[in-house]
Structures are given as structure tokens and as C-alpha cells.
Write a protein that holds these residues in place. Structure first.
Motif, PDB file in Angstrom:
ATOM      1  N   TYR A  34      15.393  -5.858  -0.604  1.00  0.00           N
ATOM      2  CA  TYR A  34      14.299  -5.216   0.135  1.00  0.00           C
ATOM      3  C   TYR A  34      14.179  -5.819   1.527  1.00  0.00           C
ATOM      4  CZ  TYR A  34       9.356  -4.013   1.096  1.00  0.00           C
ATOM      5  OH  TYR A  34       8.196  -3.552   1.650  1.00  0.00           O
ATOM      6  N   ASN A  35      14.048  -4.975   2.524  1.00  0.00           N
ATOM      7  CA  ASN A  35      13.913  -5.387   3.922  1.00  0.00           C
ATOM      8  C   ASN A  35      15.163  -6.029   4.516  1.00  0.00           C
ATOM      9  OD1 ASN A  35      11.456  -4.452   4.840  1.00  0.00           O
ATOM     10  ND2 ASN A  35      10.304  -6.216   4.102  1.00  0.00           N
ATOM     11  N   ASP A  41      12.824  -0.044   3.757  1.00  0.00           N
ATOM     12  CA  ASP A  41      11.516  -0.511   4.203  1.00  0.00           C
ATOM     13  C   ASP A  41      10.467  -0.129   3.156  1.00  0.00           C
ATOM     14  OD1 ASP A  41      11.164   2.203   4.482  1.00  0.00           O
ATOM     15  OD2 ASP A  41      10.980   2.180   6.660  1.00  0.00           O
ATOM     16  N   SER A  42       9.214  -0.292   3.481  1.00  0.00           N
ATOM     17  CA  SER A  42       8.166  -0.076   2.479  1.00  0.00           C
ATOM     18  C   SER A  42       8.080   1.384   2.030  1.00  0.00           C
ATOM     19  CB  SER A  42       6.819  -0.538   3.017  1.00  0.00           C
ATOM     20  OG  SER A  42       6.530   0.145   4.211  1.00  0.00           O
ATOM     21  N   THR A  43       8.323   2.302   2.972  1.00  0.00           N
ATOM     22  CA  THR A  43       8.270   3.720   2.601  1.00  0.00           C
ATOM     23  C   THR A  43       9.419   4.048   1.645  1.00  0.00           C
ATOM     24  OG1 THR A  43       7.296   4.276   4.722  1.00  0.00           O
ATOM     25  CG2 THR A  43       8.305   6.075   3.503  1.00  0.00           C
ATOM     26  N   HIS A  45      10.864   2.015  -0.205  1.00  0.00           N
ATOM     27  CA  HIS A  45      10.619   1.297  -1.449  1.00  0.00           C
ATOM     28  C   HIS A  45       9.800   2.151  -2.411  1.00  0.00           C
ATOM     29  CE1 HIS A  45      10.618  -2.332  -3.868  1.00  0.00           C
ATOM     30  NE2 HIS A  45       9.328  -2.155  -4.112  1.00  0.00           N
ATOM     31  N   MET A  46       8.823   2.841  -1.869  1.00  0.00           N
ATOM     32  CA  MET A  46       8.002   3.714  -2.720  1.00  0.00           C
ATOM     33  C   MET A  46       8.826   4.883  -3.241  1.00  0.00           C
ATOM     34  SD  MET A  46       4.317   3.684  -0.893  1.00  0.00           S
ATOM     35  CE  MET A  46       4.931   4.152   0.701  1.00  0.00           C
ATOM     36  N   ILE A  49      11.007   3.531  -6.038  1.00  0.00           N
ATOM     37  CA  ILE A  49      10.301   3.340  -7.314  1.00  0.00           C
ATOM     38  C   ILE A  49      10.129   4.692  -8.015  1.00  0.00           C
ATOM     39  CG2 ILE A  49       8.133   2.594  -8.403  1.00  0.00           C
ATOM     40  CD1 ILE A  49       9.767   0.271  -7.252  1.00  0.00           C
ATOM     41  N   ALA A  50       9.714   5.701  -7.237  1.00  0.00           N
ATOM     42  CA  ALA A  50       9.523   7.035  -7.811  1.00  0.00           C
ATOM     43  C   ALA A  50      10.841   7.574  -8.367  1.00  0.00           C
ATOM     44  CB  ALA A  50       8.964   7.974  -6.749  1.00  0.00           C
ATOM     45  N   ASP A  63       3.208  -5.270 -11.361  1.00  0.00           N
ATOM     46  CA  ASP A  63       3.959  -6.520 -11.159  1.00  0.00           C
ATOM     47  C   ASP A  63       5.439  -6.237 -10.924  1.00  0.00           C
ATOM     48  OD1 ASP A  63       1.915  -8.254 -11.332  1.00  0.00           O
ATOM     49  OD2 ASP A  63       2.274  -8.871 -13.401  1.00  0.00           O
ATOM     50  N   ILE A  65       6.779  -3.419  -9.809  1.00  0.00           N
ATOM     51  CA  ILE A  65       6.962  -2.748  -8.517  1.00  0.00           C
ATOM     52  C   ILE A  65       7.001  -3.789  -7.394  1.00  0.00           C
ATOM     53  CG2 ILE A  65       5.907  -1.162  -6.847  1.00  0.00           C
ATOM     54  CD1 ILE A  65       4.725   0.364  -9.258  1.00  0.00           C
ATOM     55  N   ILE A  66       6.089  -4.755  -7.494  1.00  0.00           N
ATOM     56  CA  ILE A  66       6.025  -5.831  -6.491  1.00  0.00           C
ATOM     57  C   ILE A  66       7.284  -6.688  -6.539  1.00  0.00           C
ATOM     58  CG2 ILE A  66       4.816  -8.004  -5.928  1.00  0.00           C
ATOM     59  CD1 ILE A  66       2.233  -6.559  -6.884  1.00  0.00           C
TER      60      ILE A  66
ATOM     61  N   TYR B  76      -5.176 -11.383  -6.432  1.00  0.00           N
ATOM     62  CA  TYR B  76      -4.371 -10.493  -7.270  1.00  0.00           C
ATOM     63  C   TYR B  76      -4.244 -11.171  -8.636  1.00  0.00           C
ATOM     64  CZ  TYR B  76      -0.362  -7.927  -9.122  1.00  0.00           C
ATOM     65  OH  TYR B  76       0.471  -7.188  -9.924  1.00  0.00           O
ATOM     66  N   LYS B  77      -4.693 -10.488  -9.657  1.00  0.00           N
ATOM     67  CA  LYS B  77      -4.694 -11.054 -11.008  1.00  0.00           C
ATOM     68  C   LYS B  77      -5.363 -12.428 -11.034  1.00  0.00           C
ATOM     69  CE  LYS B  77      -1.271  -8.223 -13.021  1.00  0.00           C
ATOM     70  NZ  LYS B  77      -0.137  -8.042 -13.884  1.00  0.00           N
ATOM     71  N   THR B 114       5.938  -7.562   0.328  1.00  0.00           N
ATOM     72  CA  THR B 114       5.978  -6.684  -0.845  1.00  0.00           C
ATOM     73  C   THR B 114       4.896  -5.618  -0.725  1.00  0.00           C
ATOM     74  OG1 THR B 114       4.368  -7.846  -2.212  1.00  0.00           O
ATOM     75  CG2 THR B 114       6.633  -8.699  -2.240  1.00  0.00           C
ATOM     76  N   ILE B 115       4.904  -4.710  -1.700  1.00  0.00           N
ATOM     77  CA  ILE B 115       3.923  -3.623  -1.690  1.00  0.00           C
ATOM     78  C   ILE B 115       2.503  -4.157  -1.882  1.00  0.00           C
ATOM     79  CG2 ILE B 115       3.943  -3.056  -4.147  1.00  0.00           C
ATOM     80  CD1 ILE B 115       4.307  -0.084  -3.261  1.00  0.00           C
ATOM     81  N   LEU B 116       2.376  -5.384  -2.392  1.00  0.00           N
ATOM     82  CA  LEU B 116       1.040  -5.979  -2.570  1.00  0.00           C
ATOM     83  C   LEU B 116       0.325  -6.129  -1.222  1.00  0.00           C
ATOM     84  CD1 LEU B 116      -0.947  -7.164  -4.651  1.00  0.00           C
ATOM     85  CD2 LEU B 116      -0.018  -9.414  -4.094  1.00  0.00           C
ATOM     86  N   PHE B 118       0.437  -4.095   1.193  1.00  0.00           N
ATOM     87  CA  PHE B 118      -0.161  -2.792   1.504  1.00  0.00           C
ATOM     88  C   PHE B 118      -1.419  -2.560   0.677  1.00  0.00           C
ATOM     89  CE2 PHE B 118       4.177  -2.290   2.921  1.00  0.00           C
ATOM     90  CZ  PHE B 118       3.992  -1.686   4.148  1.00  0.00           C
ATOM     91  N   GLN B 154       2.827   1.785   8.969  1.00  0.00           N
ATOM     92  CA  GLN B 154       2.851   2.381   7.615  1.00  0.00           C
ATOM     93  C   GLN B 154       1.434   2.598   7.098  1.00  0.00           C
ATOM     94  OE1 GLN B 154       5.486   3.298   5.936  1.00  0.00           O
ATOM     95  NE2 GLN B 154       7.152   2.365   7.092  1.00  0.00           N
ATOM     96  N   PHE B 188       1.175   4.473  -6.946  1.00  0.00           N
ATOM     97  CA  PHE B 188       1.629   3.181  -7.477  1.00  0.00           C
ATOM     98  C   PHE B 188       0.481   2.249  -7.851  1.00  0.00           C
ATOM     99  CE2 PHE B 188       4.813   4.977  -4.684  1.00  0.00           C
ATOM    100  CZ  PHE B 188       5.850   5.122  -5.602  1.00  0.00           C
TER     101      PHE B 188
END
Lengths: 85, 191
Positions: A34-35, A41-43, A45-46, A49-50, A63, A65-66, B76-77, B114-116, B118, B154, B188
């Protein structure tokens, strides 16, 4: 688990990454992170995942996904959901 | 004022996007100081001087009753992972002002990028727009911090047409752009 199925899953994973990141299949290897390339990038990445959830018919926890920070890590995470590589 | 009286003036926890933003407390200060002094974080700040425990305490004493700012720790958690804030850039308080500046960082290295990140920023922005009724959120990012610039874009921020600083990029987020960004991430939000 048959070698054939494992190969199929690896091929599906490669295609899913290539589709989501819009890069060639040949760019997808375990160390890709990632990156590390502008396409992941983050977009993207989503989208990734999908795509993985759709292809392997799973719903990942937050967790996971992260945590999905590389192709190798994706294999480890998907293994938890019963997908073998 | 005794140490036990030292609390942020705002009391509400914000729970959204899989994170909780809790008002900064006295016992968070040391963790924040460690993060803030780390090279990864301090290198992105305008003031990069090392902060002592005493300075950190004095800073908290000065801001905890200041209605022009809200300071949060990101959980987070049930684990502290970072910090964020809302600040009025005028003489008006955070609740009075139409626009506020946002500040944000993830201190825990394993979550950076990470997505966290965001999720935490979306939770802050959503609170500012939907609970506080802000019309605009403003951000200042060092022009060398390309990751933060991309991150803000973003989230829906746009660079301002007029830039007053050679070192910082001023960016603005409006409610519709925030809603569009939040919708992208909504799929997500789990657990």
C-alpha cells in the motif's frame, strides 16, 4: 485443498489487484505494498477491498481492512476467511 | 486550579466511523507529548522544538478552558491512536464561528497511512458539520507534506485559490464535498 484451487485463488487475487489498482498483472507480487506505487492510494485501496470481497465472497472486518498493507498480507488475511493460497 | 479540575471545557465523546474522539484529559498528555516529539510527527509541524512535560502541562492549563478550541484524543478499540482538534481562527468561539480549522495526526505508527486515518478525520469533520453546524472547515498543510495534501483531497478538501503562505497550503472543505467523501468510505464501516 487442491493445487488447482490454490492456483485459481492466486490468479483471482492477482486479477483483483490488477483490476482495482489499474496496473498490469505482472506488477502484482507479494512485496507490493500500500502506498508503494501511486496507483495503490487510499481510493484504490477501497476499490481493492470491494473487489476482493466480491471475488472471494467474503466480508472483511475493519481490522483486516486496516491491516491489508501488501499482497502477501492480503493472502494471510483472506486465509482467515477460508481462502487458500 | 487544582490538577483534578483540569478538563477540557467540552465533554462530549464523538463516536463515528469505527473510532471514538474523546475530549483531551490530563492523563493523555504524556502520550500526546511522546507522539508530538517523535520525528515522524514533529517534522510535519511548523514548530519542531522538543516539548517538555512541564511545557505540555502549561499548554493544557492554557487551552482547556479556551472556547476557541476543542482538543480530542482518537481512540480505536479503546486504544489511543492519535489526536485531533478544531480551532477558531478568529476571536469567535468554536461554536460561534462559521468556519474552524482542523488539525489531525495519528501517533500510532502502525495505523499511519491506513484507512483508519480517514475514519478518524471523517468522524471529526462530520461532527463539525452536523453537530456544530459549521459551513466550512479549513486546513493548513506544509507544502512538502504530499501525503497530507493527498489525504485532505480524498476527504474532499480543495486548495484555496488564494494562497498567502509560501510554506503552507490552505485548503477548504465544504459540507457537500465532505458528504461525497464520507459516502465513499461508508461501505467499510463495520462491526
Amino acid at each position: 485443498m487442491s493445487n488447482e484451487l490454490i492456483q485459481t485463488n492466486t490468479a483471482k487475487l492477482t486479477t483483483a489487484f490488477a483490476t482495482a489498482l489499474v496496473v498490469a498483472d505482472t506488477q502484482i507480487h507479494d512485496d507490493l505494498a500500500y502506498n508503494s506505487i501511486k496507483e495503490w492510494d487510499s481510493t484504490a485501496h477501497m476499490l481493492l477491498i470491494a473487489e476482493l470481497e466480491n471475488v472471494f465472497n467474503v466480508m472483511l472486518d475493519t481490522d483486516d481492512i486496516i491491516d491489508m498493507s501488501s499482497v502477501a498480507k492480503a493472502k494471510v488475511i483472506l486465509s482467515k476467511y477460508g481462502v487458500s493460497f | 486550579m487544582s490538577e483534578t479540575d483540569l478538563q477540557m471545557w467540552h465533554k462530549e465523546d464523538i463516536s463515528a466511523f469505527n473510532v471514538v474522539l474523546k475530549p483531551l484529559q490530563l492523563n493523555d498528555l504524556e502520550q500526546l507529548r511522546l507522539w508530538r516529539n517523535s520525528p515522524e510527527i514533529s517534522s510535519q509541524m511548523l514548530d519542531q522544538r522538543e516539548i517538555s512535560a512541564k511545557q505540555q502541562q502549561r499548554w493544557f492549563e492554557g487551552i482547556c478552558t479556551d472556547p476557541r478550541q476543542m482538543q480530542f484524543v482518537i481512540y480505536y478499540k479503546n486504544q489511543q491512536v492519535g489526536a485531533c482538534n478544531l480551532k477558531s481562527s478568529t476571536a469567535l468561539t468554536v461554536t460561534e464561528s462559521d468556519s474552524v480549522e482542523t488539525g489531525f495526526y495519528l501517533g500510532e505508527a502502525k495505523y499511519r497511512g491506513t484507512i483508519l486515518a480517514f475514519f478518524a478525520a471523517l468522524a471529526l469533520n462530520q461532527y463539525a458539520f452536523e453537530q456544530l453546524g459549521k459551513k466550512m472547515l479549513l486546513a493548513q498543510v506544509k507544502n512538502t507534506n504530499s501525503a497530507a495534501l493527498r489525504f485532505n483531497e480524498q476527504l474532499g478538501y480543495q486548495p484555496d485559490a488564494l494562497q498567502l503562505s509560501a510554506e503552507m497550503v490552505a485548503m477548504t472543505l465544504v459540507p457537500q464535498a465532505h458528504r461525497d467523501a464520507a459516502a465513499k468510505f461508508a461501505t467499510f464501516i463495520r462491526n
